[in-house]
Write an enzyme that holds these catalytic residues in place. Structure first.
Site, PDB file in Angstrom:
ATOM      1  N   LYS A 106       0.870  -1.184   0.000  1.00  0.00           N
ATOM      2  CA  LYS A 106       0.000   0.000   0.000  1.00  0.00           C
ATOM      3  C   LYS A 106       0.901   1.226   0.000  1.00  0.00           C
ATOM      4  CE  LYS A 106      -4.442   0.737   0.136  1.00  0.00           C
ATOM      5  NZ  LYS A 106      -5.475  -0.134  -0.438  1.00  0.00           N
ATOM      6  N   GLY A 218     -24.589   2.460   1.451  1.00  0.00           N
ATOM      7  CA  GLY A 218     -23.545   3.070   0.620  1.00  0.00           C
ATOM      8  C   GLY A 218     -23.983   3.032  -0.829  1.00  0.00           C
ATOM      9  N   GLY A 220     -22.042   4.478  -3.505  1.00  0.00           N
ATOM     10  CA  GLY A 220     -20.931   4.960  -4.324  1.00  0.00           C
ATOM     11  C   GLY A 220     -20.649   3.915  -5.385  1.00  0.00           C
ATOM     12  N   ASN A 221     -19.390   3.796  -5.791  1.00  0.00           N
ATOM     13  CA  ASN A 221     -19.043   2.840  -6.843  1.00  0.00           C
ATOM     14  C   ASN A 221     -19.452   1.412  -6.464  1.00  0.00           C
ATOM     15  OD1 ASN A 221     -16.870   0.669  -7.643  1.00  0.00           O
ATOM     16  ND2 ASN A 221     -16.937   2.117  -9.325  1.00  0.00           N
ATOM     17  N   GLY A 223     -21.441   0.192  -3.845  1.00  0.00           N
ATOM     18  CA  GLY A 223     -22.852   0.000  -3.495  1.00  0.00           C
ATOM     19  C   GLY A 223     -23.756   0.049  -4.716  1.00  0.00           C
TER      20      GLY A 223
END
Ligand code: NAD
Length: 410
Positions: A106, A218, A220-221, A223
């Site tokens: 990360k 959610g 967004g992308n 959900g």
């Protein structure tokens, strides 16, 4: 977050230890997994308002016994070394559980990108790419977008990296736009993968699709795509919510119409709160927004039969214990949301071979990989009589430990 990730590894390794005769070597492998292989940190310099400003930057490479490091880069003011380390560790577990040949990594920069102009964001991306360039590469470490980074940021980083090595190397970054070697199907991949998991879970448990109800927290992308694709498969999506509240209709909500409203900047026809959504009497509850949304304070009110974790870490460990004791299955994040990294893997495979797949092929390959991952976990869960999360962690740790032992690293 780091403490929780490390505790998870220690806790689940005790179930796995039973399978290894050489306990000493096994313990050495687990101890090694608790520590990242490389922590790259330093200050990067960026032109802001005509002056040079420095920002703290990280790239943490957790474990590459199973393949090159893989993981996103986030630009956010709250980035810390501990958070990046925890996320890198979880990426190793996620890649192992999905069965894709990567280790975890990360990256992050402590910066508020909303305060930067486009030129400044480009300078930040270029400067970060120069900073990590000696440590990345198609067979070394393959970064991707994460919070506040996207295909444009990957394009700037790719250009910087390729100039530095004097060679085109599209497979060094994933999440690229299609024009630069991105993959079809990446936008919806995480939601699509989750719906394949939902489908195989329903089939494994003999749950009928038509009589199943779904609520998604959610929009967004993740959900949106989960709700849309679950509905297309025949599940009745009765509720969705965003940060302002939820929309509930027991006959089913019109997911596409709600997304159109959102895109036009209009309010959703909110009729329930986010807390109410969590407690609806449904078959599948799908947290797809934030971490820690199911806690000891609200878990007692949950009436769903199954939870599919699409967000990262939506269930606290206390709530998870309660759900297990109550017999509510929780399909864990490292499996349920692994569709995104799996299609990133397909992007890398396509870049390496120079041959690009149709969207149908991407979805078919994703279905095969994620369904197999689910069935592998389901077998361990049944055999060892543990939770889905326990089985997922068991399997991912086993795959990492075995790879380390084969290499003679421990
Ligand atoms: P996003 O920013 O596109 O969407 C987040 C959504 O959550 C928004 O609709 C927002 O309004 C809503 N939200 C915020 N606070 C809320 C609250 N209190 N209650 C209800 N809704 C709330 O993010 P995303 O890409 O969809 O990611 C969602 C989650 O999935 C995150 O945990 C992310 O780490 C995880 N995830 C994403 C991907 C991916 O490919 N995008 C892959 C793996 C995991």
């Amino acid at each position: 977050m780091l403490a929780a990730a490390l505790k998870q590894i220690k806790d689940y390794s005790s179930v796995l230890a039973e399978d290894y005769e050489d306990k000493k070597t096994f313990k050495k492998a687990i101890d090694a997994i608790l520590i990242p292989q490389r922590i790259i940190k330093g200050k990067i310099s960026v032109n802001v308002d005509g002056k040079k400003k420095t920002f703290q930057a990280f790239r943490i490479q957790h474990n590459d016994a199973r393949g090159p490091f893989k993981g996103g880069i986030r630009f956010h003011p709250n980035v810390t070394e501990d958070e990046v380390r925890a996320l890198a560790t979880l990426m190793s577990l996620k890649c192992a559980v999905a069965g894709i040949p990567y280790g975890g990594a990360k990256g992050g920069v402590v910066v508020d990108p909303s305060k930067l102009s486009k030129d400044e964001l480009k300078d930040l991306s270029t400067s970060y790419a120069k900073f990590i360039a000696p440590y990345i590469g198609v067979w070394r470490d393959v970064p991707a977008p994460d919070v506040n980074t996207d295909g444009q940021v990957m394009s700037w980083m790719l250009e910087t990296y390729e100039k530095k090595i004097g060679l085109l190397s599209p497979g060094t970054f994933t999440g690229k736009p299609l024009e630069l070697g991105g993959s079809l199907g990446r936008t919806e991949a995480t939601g699509q993968g989750g719906v394949f998991v939902l489908d195989v879970y329903a089939r494994a448990k003999g749950i009928k699709v038509k009589s199943s109800t779904v609520a998604v927290q959610g929009f967004g992308n993740v959900g949106f795509w989960f709700a849309k694709l679950a509905k297309e498969l025949g599940f009745r999506v009765v509720a969705i919510s965003d940060s302002k509240g939820g929309v509930y209709d027991k006959k089913g909500v019109d997911v596409d119409k709600l997304m159109r409203l959102k895109e036009e900047g209009k309010m959703l026809p909110i009729n329930i709160t986010n807390d109410e959504l969590l407690t609806l009497p449904i078959t599948f509850l799908v947290p797809a927004a934030l971490e820690n949304s199911i806690t000891k304070d609200n878990v007692g009110k949950i009436r769903a039969k199954v939870i599919i974790e699409m967000a990262n870490g939506p269930t606290t460990s206390e709530a998870d214990k309660y759900l297990y004791e109550k017999g509510i299955d929780v399909v864990p994040d490292i499996l349920a949301n692994s569709g995104g990294v799996t299609v990133s893997y397909f992007e890398w495979v396509q870049n390496l071979s120079g041959y690009y797949w149709t969207k149908e092929r991407v979805n078919l390959e994703l279905k095969n990989i994620i369904t197999k991952a689910f069935m592998d976990i389901y077998k361990v869960k049944t055999l060892k009589k543990i939770s889905f999360r326990g089985a997922a962690n068991y399997l991912s740790l086993k795959r990492m430990v075995d790879a380390m032992m084969l290499r003679g690293r421990v």
